[in-house]
Scaffold this motif. Structure first.
Motif, mmCIF file in Angstrom:
data_model
loop_
_atom_site.group_PDB
_atom_site.id
_atom_site.type_symbol
_atom_site.label_atom_id
_atom_site.label_comp_id
_atom_site.label_asym_id
_atom_site.label_seq_id
_atom_site.Cartn_x
_atom_site.Cartn_y
_atom_site.Cartn_z
ATOM 1 N N GLY A 59 -23.764 -10.521 -49.920
ATOM 2 C CA GLY A 59 -24.180 -9.131 -50.073
ATOM 3 C C GLY A 59 -24.862 -8.518 -48.873
ATOM 4 N N ALA A 60 -24.452 -8.875 -47.671
ATOM 5 C CA ALA A 60 -25.014 -8.265 -46.465
ATOM 6 C C ALA A 60 -24.616 -6.796 -46.389
ATOM 7 C CB ALA A 60 -24.531 -9.012 -45.229
ATOM 8 N N SER A 61 -25.321 -6.030 -45.584
ATOM 9 C CA SER A 61 -25.002 -4.615 -45.400
ATOM 10 C C SER A 61 -25.034 -4.290 -43.914
ATOM 11 C CB SER A 61 -26.007 -3.734 -46.144
ATOM 12 O OG SER A 61 -27.316 -3.938 -45.639
ATOM 13 N N GLY A 62 -24.529 -3.105 -43.585
ATOM 14 C CA GLY A 62 -24.511 -2.703 -42.181
ATOM 15 C C GLY A 62 -23.586 -1.528 -41.968
ATOM 16 N N THR A 63 -22.980 -1.460 -40.785
ATOM 17 C CA THR A 63 -22.068 -0.364 -40.452
ATOM 18 C C THR A 63 -20.821 -0.929 -39.792
ATOM 19 O OG1 THR A 63 -23.089 -0.008 -38.271
ATOM 20 C CG2 THR A 63 -23.948 1.290 -40.125
ATOM 21 N N ILE A 64 -19.736 -0.176 -39.898
ATOM 22 C CA ILE A 64 -18.471 -0.534 -39.265
ATOM 23 C C ILE A 64 -18.017 0.643 -38.413
ATOM 24 C CG2 ILE A 64 -17.250 0.127 -41.386
ATOM 25 C CD1 ILE A 64 -15.079 -1.897 -40.611
ATOM 26 N N GLN A 65 -17.741 0.365 -37.139
ATOM 27 C CA GLN A 65 -17.424 1.431 -36.185
ATOM 28 C C GLN A 65 -16.162 1.080 -35.390
ATOM 29 O OE1 GLN A 65 -20.539 2.720 -33.334
ATOM 30 N NE2 GLN A 65 -18.954 2.587 -31.760
ATOM 31 N N PRO A 66 -15.064 1.830 -35.597
ATOM 32 C CA PRO A 66 -13.872 1.634 -34.774
ATOM 33 C C PRO A 66 -13.897 2.542 -33.544
ATOM 34 C CG PRO A 66 -13.375 3.115 -36.576
ATOM 35 C CD PRO A 66 -14.838 2.781 -36.695
ATOM 36 N N GLY A 67 -13.208 2.110 -32.509
ATOM 37 C CA GLY A 67 -13.143 2.932 -31.303
ATOM 38 C C GLY A 67 -12.148 2.358 -30.314
ATOM 39 N N TYR A 68 -12.051 3.012 -29.174
ATOM 40 C CA TYR A 68 -11.133 2.588 -28.116
ATOM 41 C C TYR A 68 -11.825 2.713 -26.768
ATOM 42 C CZ TYR A 68 -7.225 2.609 -31.400
ATOM 43 O OH TYR A 68 -6.405 2.343 -32.453
ATOM 44 N N ILE A 69 -11.601 1.726 -25.912
ATOM 45 C CA ILE A 69 -11.994 1.818 -24.520
ATOM 46 C C ILE A 69 -10.763 2.266 -23.739
ATOM 47 C CG2 ILE A 69 -12.893 0.622 -22.505
ATOM 48 C CD1 ILE A 69 -14.918 0.927 -24.736
ATOM 49 N N VAL A 70 -10.856 3.403 -23.051
ATOM 50 C CA VAL A 70 -9.746 3.943 -22.269
ATOM 51 C C VAL A 70 -10.159 3.938 -20.805
ATOM 52 C CG1 VAL A 70 -8.203 5.897 -21.926
ATOM 53 C CG2 VAL A 70 -9.061 5.386 -24.206
ATOM 54 N N ALA A 71 -9.327 3.343 -19.966
ATOM 55 C CA ALA A 71 -9.674 3.173 -18.555
ATOM 56 C C ALA A 71 -8.587 3.736 -17.652
ATOM 57 C CB ALA A 71 -9.905 1.700 -18.237
ATOM 58 N N CYS A 72 -9.023 4.325 -16.548
ATOM 59 C CA CYS A 72 -8.119 4.857 -15.527
ATOM 60 C C CYS A 72 -8.223 3.979 -14.281
ATOM 61 C CB CYS A 72 -8.496 6.291 -15.195
ATOM 62 S SG CYS A 72 -7.612 6.988 -13.783
ATOM 63 N N GLN A 73 -7.095 3.726 -13.613
ATOM 64 C CA GLN A 73 -7.075 2.835 -12.457
ATOM 65 C C GLN A 73 -7.718 3.460 -11.228
ATOM 66 O OE1 GLN A 73 -3.192 2.156 -10.762
ATOM 67 N NE2 GLN A 73 -3.692 0.032 -10.252
ATOM 68 N N LEU A 74 -7.388 4.717 -10.935
ATOM 69 C CA LEU A 74 -7.825 5.350 -9.686
ATOM 70 C C LEU A 74 -8.232 6.793 -9.913
ATOM 71 C CD1 LEU A 74 -4.962 4.150 -7.309
ATOM 72 C CD2 LEU A 74 -7.281 3.239 -7.379
ATOM 73 N N THR A 75 -9.158 7.271 -9.100
ATOM 74 C CA THR A 75 -9.505 8.689 -9.062
ATOM 75 C C THR A 75 -9.320 9.195 -7.643
ATOM 76 O OG1 THR A 75 -11.831 8.178 -8.667
ATOM 77 C CG2 THR A 75 -11.167 8.526 -10.943
ATOM 78 N N LEU A 76 -9.023 10.474 -7.526
ATOM 79 C CA LEU A 76 -8.733 11.076 -6.235
ATOM 80 C C LEU A 76 -9.775 12.122 -5.905
ATOM 81 C CD1 LEU A 76 -6.597 11.462 -3.900
ATOM 82 C CD2 LEU A 76 -5.639 13.280 -5.321
ATOM 83 N N GLY A 77 -10.162 12.203 -4.623
ATOM 84 C CA GLY A 77 -11.117 13.222 -4.208
ATOM 85 C C GLY A 77 -11.029 13.449 -2.719
ATOM 86 N N GLY A 78 -11.750 14.432 -2.237
ATOM 87 C CA GLY A 78 -11.752 14.679 -0.809
ATOM 88 C C GLY A 78 -12.539 15.921 -0.478
ATOM 89 N N LYS A 79 -12.867 16.072 0.784
ATOM 90 C CA LYS A 79 -13.615 17.244 1.211
ATOM 91 C C LYS A 79 -13.377 17.443 2.697
ATOM 92 C CE LYS A 79 -18.140 19.432 0.722
ATOM 93 N NZ LYS A 79 -17.580 20.553 -0.018
#
Length: 222
Positions: free
Chosen positions: A93-113
């Motif tokens: 009879g334990a209690s608690g919470t259940i949380q689903p989710g996703y880790i989404v990752a990007c390989q590269l980011t672009l920038g410049g100045k």
């Protein structure tokens, strides 16, 4: 979200517009999905025995992803619809919470100045790539980032009537949660993108508080 970048200074002496066009060719090689692709996923199960002898089993079934064309309609955009079901079973009879989710990752980011009148920046979480090219500038490319997408958004008023949002569903003894066609979006990602599901369960007994996390199989979203 700020992203650290690594400058690329190997002969980038052409005009910024020309450099951007060359890098854009690389975007198309990332293979962003142009047609819907259904990906069945195996789900999984994990069992853990707590210090007081409580047995906790977390199971994920019916998991799938449907990779579809993004409304952004560029190789910098990704869109995927995810579905699945998760349950937790406990002894005693334990209690608690259940949380689903996703880790989404990007390989590269672009920038410049390149001075006050020239700039190129990327924010793959939603703003995409913005470019103004009035003179030559330095381009930079850096590591991407991982973002935690929580599937649930449960609304509940607090003791003062203010609105609260929770990403986890409470349970007692056993509990479950199902999600269908929840969308995950990525914008401004200059490389491959990947996602992986998880189910995070908190467990509380009279003597023990613990966490159990079940990870799903990683999958590419283009």
């Amino acid at each position: 979200m700020n992203v650290s970048t690594i400058g690329l200074r190997r002969g980038l002496k052409t005009a910024a517009a020309g450099s951007a066009a060359a890098i854009a060719l690389g975007f198309f090689s990332a293979g962003a999905a142009n047609a819907d692709t259904f990906v069945p996923l195996p789900g999984g199960t994990i069992t853990k025995t707590l210090a007081d002898g409580t047995v906790v089993t977390v199971t994920m079934t019916g998991e799938s992803a449907n990779i579809s064309g993004s409304m952004g309609a560029t190789p910098l955009h990704r869109n995927v619809w995810v579905s699945g079901s998760a349950k937790v079973e406990t002894s005693g009879g334990a209690s608690g919470t259940i949380q689903p989710g996703y880790i989404v990752a990007c390989q590269l980011t672009l920038g410049g100045k390149g001075g006050a009148d020239t700039g190129m920046s990327s924010n793959w979480e939603g703003e995409g790539v913005k470019q103004t090219a009035k003179s030559a500038g330095n381009m930079s490319i850096g590591p991407g980032q991982a973002v935690d997408y929580k599937i649930l958004d449960l609304e509940k008023a607090d003791d003062f009537g203010a609105e609260q949002h929770r990403a986890a569903n409470p349970y007692k003894g056993n509990g479950s949660v199902t999600w269908a066609d929840s969308t995950l979006g990525v914008s401004g990602c200059a490389g491959y993108a990947q996602a992986r599901s998880y189910v995070k369960v908190t467990v509380s007994t009279a003597t023990v508080t613990s966490n159990v996390t079940l990870w799903g199989q990683p999958f590419s979203i283009g």
